[in-house]
Scaffold this motif. Structure first.
Motif, PDB file in Angstrom:
ATOM      1  N   TYR A 111      15.837   0.439  37.655  1.00  0.00           N
ATOM      2  CA  TYR A 111      17.018   0.909  38.387  1.00  0.00           C
ATOM      3  C   TYR A 111      17.861  -0.216  38.980  1.00  0.00           C
ATOM      4  CZ  TYR A 111      15.293   5.704  38.045  1.00  0.00           C
ATOM      5  OH  TYR A 111      14.871   6.922  37.592  1.00  0.00           O
ATOM      6  N   ILE A 112      17.385  -1.438  38.883  1.00  0.00           N
ATOM      7  CA  ILE A 112      18.205  -2.565  39.346  1.00  0.00           C
ATOM      8  C   ILE A 112      17.926  -3.718  38.390  1.00  0.00           C
ATOM      9  CG2 ILE A 112      16.483  -3.369  41.049  1.00  0.00           C
ATOM     10  CD1 ILE A 112      18.905  -4.005  42.940  1.00  0.00           C
ATOM     11  N   SER A 113      18.979  -4.421  37.997  1.00  0.00           N
ATOM     12  CA  SER A 113      18.808  -5.530  37.050  1.00  0.00           C
ATOM     13  C   SER A 113      19.144  -6.853  37.715  1.00  0.00           C
ATOM     14  CB  SER A 113      19.739  -5.377  35.843  1.00  0.00           C
ATOM     15  OG  SER A 113      19.360  -4.292  35.039  1.00  0.00           O
ATOM     16  N   ALA A 114      18.340  -7.859  37.419  1.00  0.00           N
ATOM     17  CA  ALA A 114      18.694  -9.226  37.785  1.00  0.00           C
ATOM     18  C   ALA A 114      19.594  -9.750  36.676  1.00  0.00           C
ATOM     19  CB  ALA A 114      17.438 -10.074  37.911  1.00  0.00           C
ATOM     20  N   VAL A 115      20.860  -9.997  37.000  1.00  0.00           N
ATOM     21  CA  VAL A 115      21.776 -10.552  36.017  1.00  0.00           C
ATOM     22  C   VAL A 115      21.621 -12.066  36.091  1.00  0.00           C
ATOM     23  CG1 VAL A 115      24.187 -10.775  35.315  1.00  0.00           C
ATOM     24  CG2 VAL A 115      23.356  -8.614  36.263  1.00  0.00           C
ATOM     25  N   ARG A 116      20.853 -12.604  35.160  1.00  0.00           N
ATOM     26  CA  ARG A 116      20.652 -14.055  35.119  1.00  0.00           C
ATOM     27  C   ARG A 116      20.279 -14.447  33.702  1.00  0.00           C
ATOM     28  NH1 ARG A 116      16.122 -14.786  39.387  1.00  0.00           N
ATOM     29  NH2 ARG A 116      15.000 -12.852  39.143  1.00  0.00           N
ATOM     30  N   ASP A 117      20.328 -15.727  33.418  1.00  0.00           N
ATOM     31  CA  ASP A 117      20.032 -16.192  32.080  1.00  0.00           C
ATOM     32  C   ASP A 117      18.529 -16.217  31.855  1.00  0.00           C
ATOM     33  OD1 ASP A 117      20.012 -17.265  29.590  1.00  0.00           O
ATOM     34  OD2 ASP A 117      20.451 -19.319  30.243  1.00  0.00           O
ATOM     35  N   ALA A 118      18.064 -15.250  31.063  1.00  0.00           N
ATOM     36  CA  ALA A 118      16.644 -15.213  30.715  1.00  0.00           C
ATOM     37  C   ALA A 118      16.477 -15.622  29.257  1.00  0.00           C
ATOM     38  CB  ALA A 118      16.082 -13.818  30.955  1.00  0.00           C
ATOM     39  N   GLY A 119      17.516 -16.220  28.695  1.00  0.00           N
ATOM     40  CA  GLY A 119      17.425 -16.729  27.326  1.00  0.00           C
ATOM     41  C   GLY A 119      17.622 -15.678  26.246  1.00  0.00           C
ATOM     42  N   THR A 120      18.107 -14.503  26.626  1.00  0.00           N
ATOM     43  CA  THR A 120      18.305 -13.418  25.645  1.00  0.00           C
ATOM     44  C   THR A 120      19.403 -13.775  24.642  1.00  0.00           C
ATOM     45  OG1 THR A 120      17.802 -11.907  27.432  1.00  0.00           O
ATOM     46  CG2 THR A 120      18.756 -10.937  25.461  1.00  0.00           C
ATOM     47  N   GLU A 121      19.188 -13.378  23.390  1.00  0.00           N
ATOM     48  CA  GLU A 121      20.240 -13.495  22.378  1.00  0.00           C
ATOM     49  C   GLU A 121      21.137 -12.272  22.506  1.00  0.00           C
ATOM     50  OE1 GLU A 121      20.908 -15.656  19.884  1.00  0.00           O
ATOM     51  OE2 GLU A 121      19.168 -16.984  19.844  1.00  0.00           O
ATOM     52  N   TYR A 122      22.401 -12.500  22.813  1.00  0.00           N
ATOM     53  CA  TYR A 122      23.316 -11.385  23.067  1.00  0.00           C
ATOM     54  C   TYR A 122      23.683 -10.657  21.785  1.00  0.00           C
ATOM     55  CZ  TYR A 122      27.911  -9.330  24.244  1.00  0.00           C
ATOM     56  OH  TYR A 122      28.994  -8.521  24.403  1.00  0.00           O
TER      57      TYR A 122
END
Ligand SMILES: [Fe+2]
Length: 361
Positions: free
Chosen positions: A118-129
């Motif tokens: 229900y809540i997201s940390a918007v940060r760079d976790a290295g995901t491929e967009y």
């Protein structure tokens, strides 16, 4: 759809928004103190977020500012900015709880993905967009303009990036009007249903994609939904109707329009800022960013998706995406694959606390 109200305050150009401060709400010292007190007195470090109740947090003097900001997203500018949330002296977790507390006062938080969180940390976790499973919020990439999958998005800024990560918002109403003026032969395609991919996050019983038009109208009001990445992904899914060359051209032109400097408003979110956007009236993006080296300084925003008591009726064509379209219903979000009794119970309690209706399913 010629009688649609694209002349409302939500149909702004970048210059009009820049010249207007009515959508910016600055917390005064008393409101800031009241928020610090609210968090300090309610917080229990080991207590799960879902166990907090609205009544655990007295927002005090800040409540008025926050209510006004949410009001502005409804049928005002469709965007609001609250400045001066207490950031100094708050840990990442305390600031997260502050974000959650604001959400408990504003509506019912919606799940945001496969993990039904229900809540997201918007940060760079290295995901491929840019993949069939990609989610932009956990990467450092420049994002395509899009809408999130809930009525209102709240984004609170804990840390800025070392460089980049600028937030960009465009009025989809104004973009529609511009499309009518500049590409009248294409605008009708934006009102046809098109499939959006669920990026393999579908809940049991949900299909891998769902149809939704980019624009639809109800009672003279225009509603929009936009996510090029998900539309393109859906075109690769078996069984999804393929769009015509003209339909694709309409998407291409709209994509160019929403990023045009006269329509797209760019802003820096500073630590302590909370941005609110109405997903039906705006599209948003952010530029790519370079992070700080020190972990404690890395870019971090907390993101909430909310259904609110002021949520108006949505066009019927939104039902596949939102599960419900009736006013003040708990709708939208990405149910994901971990939705369970506990989450359901949270939604039930919270819906009752804010006077909203939870659909049967
Ligand atoms: Fe987003």
């Amino acid at each position: 759809m010629s009688s649609i109200a694209t002349t409302s305050r939500a149909a702004w150009t970048a210059a009009e928004l820049a010249d207007d401060e009515s959508w910016v709400f600055r917390l005064d010292a008393r409101a800031q103190r009241d928020l610090v007190d609210a968090i300090r007195s309610a917080r229990q470090p080991d207590k799960p977020l879902l166990d907090y109740r609205r009544s655990d947090f007295d927002l005090g003097h800040a409540a008025t500012f926050i209510a006004a900001a949410f009001g502005e997203t409804q049928r005002g500018r469709g965007i609001a900015l609250v400045r001066g949330l207490p950031r100094e002296g708050f840990s990442e977790d305390e600031f997260k709880l502050l974000t959650w507390a604001i959400g408990l006062h504003a509506g019912v938080a919606r799940p945001q993905g496969k993990a039904s969180h229900y809540i997201s940390a918007v940060r760079d976790a290295g995901t491929e967009y840019r993949t069939g499973r990609g989610r932009g919020y956990s990467s450092n990439a420049e994002l395509d303009f899009h809408t999130d999958s809930a009525d209102v998005v709240a984004l609170t800024c804990f840390n800025k990036a070392a460089s980049g990560g600028m937030s960009i918002v465009t009025s989809s109403l104004r973009a529609y009007r511009t499309m009518e003026d500049e590409h009248p032969e294409l605008v009708e395609f934006l009102c046809e249903p098109i499939h959006f991919s669920r990026q393999q996050e579908q809940a049991p019983g949900e299909t891998p994609s769902y149809p939704n038009p980019v624009f639809d109208e109800l009672d003279g009001q225009l509603f929009s939904k936009w996510n090029r990445n998900r539309m393109e992904s859906a075109q690769k899914i078996e069984g999804v109707p393929r769009i015509s060359a003209q339909h694709r051209e309409a998407l291409e032109q709209f994509d160019l329009l929403v990023r045009r400097p006269d329509l797209a408003y760019s802003m820096w979110l500073e630590p302590g800022d909370m941005q609110l956007v109405n997903s039906h009236l705006t599209v948003h993006s952010r530029t790519d960013f370079v992070d700080h080296d020190a972990p404690a300084q890395k870019r971090l925003l907390w993101r909430l998706w909310l259904a609110t008591p002021a949520g108006e009726r949505l066009p019927e064509s939104w039902r596949a995406a939102y599960r419900a379209v009736e006013p003040a219903t708990v709708r939208g979000g990405i149910r994901g694959q971990a939705y369970d009794e506990r989450r359901r119970a949270f939604e039930e309690t919270q819906a009752a606390d804010v006077g909203m209706v939870l659909p049967a399913d």
